[in-house]
Design a protein around this motif. Sequence first.
Motif, mmCIF file in Angstrom:
data_model
loop_
_atom_site.group_PDB
_atom_site.id
_atom_site.type_symbol
_atom_site.label_atom_id
_atom_site.label_comp_id
_atom_site.label_asym_id
_atom_site.label_seq_id
_atom_site.Cartn_x
_atom_site.Cartn_y
_atom_site.Cartn_z
ATOM 1 N N GLY A 262 15.696 -2.308 -13.846
ATOM 2 C CA GLY A 262 16.738 -1.327 -13.582
ATOM 3 C C GLY A 262 16.282 0.021 -13.077
ATOM 4 N N THR A 263 15.027 0.419 -13.358
ATOM 5 C CA THR A 263 14.613 1.780 -12.993
ATOM 6 C C THR A 263 14.543 1.967 -11.477
ATOM 7 O OG1 THR A 263 12.353 1.027 -13.400
ATOM 8 C CG2 THR A 263 13.385 2.354 -15.107
ATOM 9 N N GLY A 264 14.112 0.942 -10.751
ATOM 10 C CA GLY A 264 14.084 1.051 -9.296
ATOM 11 C C GLY A 264 15.476 1.225 -8.730
ATOM 12 N N ARG A 265 16.406 0.438 -9.263
ATOM 13 C CA ARG A 265 17.800 0.535 -8.819
ATOM 14 C C ARG A 265 18.372 1.909 -9.155
ATOM 15 N NH1 ARG A 265 19.299 -3.609 -11.176
ATOM 16 N NH2 ARG A 265 20.295 -2.777 -13.046
ATOM 17 N N TRP A 266 18.055 2.409 -10.373
ATOM 18 C CA TRP A 266 18.549 3.740 -10.749
ATOM 19 C C TRP A 266 18.039 4.807 -9.787
ATOM 20 C CZ3 TRP A 266 16.798 3.201 -16.560
ATOM 21 C CH2 TRP A 266 17.614 2.265 -17.199
ATOM 22 N N SER A 267 16.773 4.699 -9.390
ATOM 23 C CA SER A 267 16.210 5.720 -8.492
ATOM 24 C C SER A 267 16.896 5.679 -7.134
ATOM 25 C CB SER A 267 14.698 5.546 -8.351
ATOM 26 O OG SER A 267 14.373 4.277 -7.845
ATOM 27 N N ALA A 268 17.222 4.472 -6.646
ATOM 28 C CA ALA A 268 17.926 4.355 -5.366
ATOM 29 C C ALA A 268 19.340 4.926 -5.471
ATOM 30 C CB ALA A 268 17.976 2.888 -4.927
ATOM 31 N N GLY A 275 22.245 12.587 -2.006
ATOM 32 C CA GLY A 275 22.280 12.676 -0.547
ATOM 33 C C GLY A 275 20.904 12.842 0.067
ATOM 34 N N ILE A 276 19.876 12.269 -0.584
ATOM 35 C CA ILE A 276 18.499 12.382 -0.096
ATOM 36 C C ILE A 276 17.990 10.990 0.259
ATOM 37 C CG2 ILE A 276 16.134 13.051 -0.701
ATOM 38 C CD1 ILE A 276 17.392 15.107 -2.626
ATOM 39 N N PRO A 277 17.563 10.766 1.502
ATOM 40 C CA PRO A 277 17.132 9.424 1.912
ATOM 41 C C PRO A 277 15.917 8.950 1.109
ATOM 42 C CG PRO A 277 17.366 10.883 3.818
ATOM 43 C CD PRO A 277 17.448 11.744 2.597
ATOM 44 N N ALA A 278 16.039 7.737 0.569
ATOM 45 C CA ALA A 278 14.919 7.078 -0.109
ATOM 46 C C ALA A 278 14.929 5.619 0.333
ATOM 47 C CB ALA A 278 15.036 7.203 -1.618
ATOM 48 N N THR A 279 14.820 5.427 1.642
ATOM 49 C CA THR A 279 15.037 4.105 2.240
ATOM 50 C C THR A 279 13.997 3.081 1.813
ATOM 51 O OG1 THR A 279 13.802 4.819 4.204
ATOM 52 C CG2 THR A 279 16.198 5.076 4.255
ATOM 53 N N GLY A 280 12.770 3.532 1.540
ATOM 54 C CA GLY A 280 11.735 2.594 1.101
ATOM 55 C C GLY A 280 12.060 2.018 -0.268
ATOM 56 N N ILE A 281 12.542 2.873 -1.164
ATOM 57 C CA ILE A 281 12.933 2.418 -2.498
ATOM 58 C C ILE A 281 14.132 1.485 -2.393
ATOM 59 C CG2 ILE A 281 13.801 3.163 -4.749
ATOM 60 C CD1 ILE A 281 12.258 5.813 -4.285
ATOM 61 N N GLU A 282 15.114 1.862 -1.567
ATOM 62 C CA GLU A 282 16.306 1.029 -1.402
ATOM 63 C C GLU A 282 15.926 -0.350 -0.854
ATOM 64 O OE1 GLU A 282 18.809 3.298 1.139
ATOM 65 O OE2 GLU A 282 19.042 4.939 -0.296
ATOM 66 N N ALA A 283 15.034 -0.386 0.129
ATOM 67 C CA ALA A 283 14.613 -1.658 0.718
ATOM 68 C C ALA A 283 13.889 -2.523 -0.309
ATOM 69 C CB ALA A 283 13.715 -1.407 1.926
ATOM 70 N N ALA A 331 5.169 7.588 3.327
ATOM 71 C CA ALA A 331 6.626 7.713 3.427
ATOM 72 C C ALA A 331 7.285 7.538 2.059
ATOM 73 C CB ALA A 331 7.180 6.702 4.424
ATOM 74 N N ALA A 332 6.799 6.578 1.261
ATOM 75 C CA ALA A 332 7.381 6.331 -0.061
ATOM 76 C C ALA A 332 7.193 7.537 -0.979
ATOM 77 C CB ALA A 332 6.757 5.087 -0.687
ATOM 78 N N TYR A 333 5.994 8.106 -0.985
ATOM 79 C CA TYR A 333 5.753 9.298 -1.800
ATOM 80 C C TYR A 333 6.585 10.476 -1.300
ATOM 81 C CZ TYR A 333 1.908 7.594 -4.705
ATOM 82 O OH TYR A 333 1.165 6.925 -5.646
ATOM 83 N N ALA A 334 6.686 10.630 0.015
ATOM 84 C CA ALA A 334 7.479 11.725 0.576
ATOM 85 C C ALA A 334 8.928 11.625 0.130
ATOM 86 C CB ALA A 334 7.392 11.704 2.107
ATOM 87 N N GLN A 335 9.466 10.409 0.153
ATOM 88 C CA GLN A 335 10.848 10.222 -0.259
ATOM 89 C C GLN A 335 11.021 10.483 -1.752
ATOM 90 O OE1 GLN A 335 12.013 6.292 1.063
ATOM 91 N NE2 GLN A 335 11.611 6.778 3.207
ATOM 92 N N GLY A 336 10.108 9.959 -2.560
ATOM 93 C CA GLY A 336 10.207 10.150 -4.000
ATOM 94 C C GLY A 336 10.140 11.607 -4.396
ATOM 95 N N PHE A 337 9.204 12.350 -3.821
ATOM 96 C CA PHE A 337 9.092 13.769 -4.161
ATOM 97 C C PHE A 337 10.279 14.569 -3.616
ATOM 98 C CE2 PHE A 337 4.859 12.782 -5.544
ATOM 99 C CZ PHE A 337 4.569 13.759 -6.484
ATOM 100 N N ALA A 338 10.836 14.138 -2.486
ATOM 101 C CA ALA A 338 12.035 14.808 -1.965
ATOM 102 C C ALA A 338 13.206 14.620 -2.915
ATOM 103 C CB ALA A 338 12.375 14.262 -0.573
ATOM 104 N N LEU A 425 9.109 3.098 8.836
ATOM 105 C CA LEU A 425 9.012 3.478 10.246
ATOM 106 C C LEU A 425 10.296 4.150 10.721
ATOM 107 C CD1 LEU A 425 7.476 3.498 12.913
ATOM 108 C CD2 LEU A 425 8.336 1.181 13.340
ATOM 109 N N SER A 426 11.450 3.576 10.377
ATOM 110 C CA SER A 426 12.721 4.157 10.796
ATOM 111 C C SER A 426 12.917 5.551 10.191
ATOM 112 C CB SER A 426 13.875 3.241 10.381
ATOM 113 O OG SER A 426 13.810 2.015 11.082
ATOM 114 N N TYR A 427 12.543 5.690 8.924
ATOM 115 C CA TYR A 427 12.639 6.990 8.265
ATOM 116 C C TYR A 427 11.774 8.022 8.990
ATOM 117 C CZ TYR A 427 11.874 10.522 4.580
ATOM 118 O OH TYR A 427 11.759 11.691 3.868
#
Length: 471
Positions: A262-268, A275-283, A331-338, A425-427
């Motif tokens: 559940g924690t991955g889903r919660w983070s997404a 309203g902050i993109p975290a596309t790697g986590i979502e994928a 990219a994953a770290y950038a999204q998480g810290f954002a 890549l898309s992010y």
Amino acid sequence: MQAEIGLIGLGTMGSNLALNIAEKGHDIAVFNRTTAKTGAFFEAAGALRSKIIPCTTLEEFVGAIRPPRPIILMINAGEPVDDQIEALKPLLSHDDILIDGGNANFHDTIRRNLLLDGTGLNFIGMGVSGGEVGARHGPSIMVGGAQASYKRVEQVLLDISAKYEGQACCAWLGENGAGHFVKTIHNGIEYADMQMIAEIYGIMRDGLGMQAKEMAPVFAGWNEGRLNSYLIEITAAVLDTEDAETGKPIVDIILDRAGQKGTGRWSAIEAQQLGIPATGIEAAVAARSLSARKDEREAAEKAYGALGETLKRDAGPLEDLELALLAGKIAAYAQGFAVMSGASGDYKWDLPLPEIARIWRAGCIIRSQFLSTIAEAFEGAEKESNLLLVPAFVEMMSEAQAGLRRVVARAATAGLPVPALSSALSYFDMYRQGRGTANLIQGQRDYFGAHSFERIDRPGAFHGPWAMNAG
């Protein structure tokens, strides 16, 4: 003897954390709902038994701890925690501290803080990362709650935490749910990192025709360089391990159906809420969900045919795979810290991002060699809003992005699924595009809903000429 601290829940994490506390010289009282488990734990503790007080009832347990009592709960998240709090409340005294060390939803932690407010009891939400080995020998510990409550248990937590060059990987991060929120985002980054590694493995296996024993030294080699991290290290170990029964690589006999708690889903979900993109986590979350649909995937393979095209097996692809993984990890770290930066403001936590990077350098699952670089980036005089703008990461990403681009393109042509790498890549491409395509979306929204738009040549809200003709 009275214990300095108590712990309830002697499952894998709880029992190892209790042994860690005892080994560091702190007297600890322990309780488990199943009494036999408490006895077995105590008997197996060996030389550490002199530091452990096993208890068979909650009354005995509470009485065995020196007031004010800090009590760690290492039980299943959700309703069991609420039930345990209710069972303990009549037995506790003013200033006692309940510490939830499980993978709790941080919204529950905020709620529990509010429920206990004014009762004289204190509540701490404590994220613990490192798995079974980390709990026993030193995890990364992320604490949220009243700072005064943390100060009362700080020494114990510092003692049992992982150490990086002598520095404890434990910190107070903010009020109420801050610790559990940071642990949630840690797990989201972990999901993305693991998924991207799995996608690289899939390209090696299905695209390049490599066997597990061939892949293991490749990952081991990457772990000696810029991809040095715990997850790359254990990937090499998993790929190099044989099944005792069949003699085959153990990875080849593991069912391709991944679990999640559940924690991955919660983070997404939280990233979407902020309203902050975290596309790697979502994928990565979506990929795990799709992996669970094994029967459907097998039916689809019969309907559409198996993957047919293979990739050329030369030095180029392996070098590109390393670069792709590096770019995806950044990219994953950038999204998480954002996401953490955004939540810090919304929840008024003032999360110490450099400190978070530092306490992730040892003990936790996503520890990697560039967390020190991340810490330094957030400590600079000119703090960037995203890691992709930090000079050190601009340099790394500029080098690695071409490899990521080639890997995603080749995988798409060959029909090899790379959802997390593709999202990275898309992010990256959207983030670096000064003028995007949302102007058309704003035109569409205004056409069908009169939502208005901004112009590039002057401020204000405007409507297009279609409004009069839309009907």
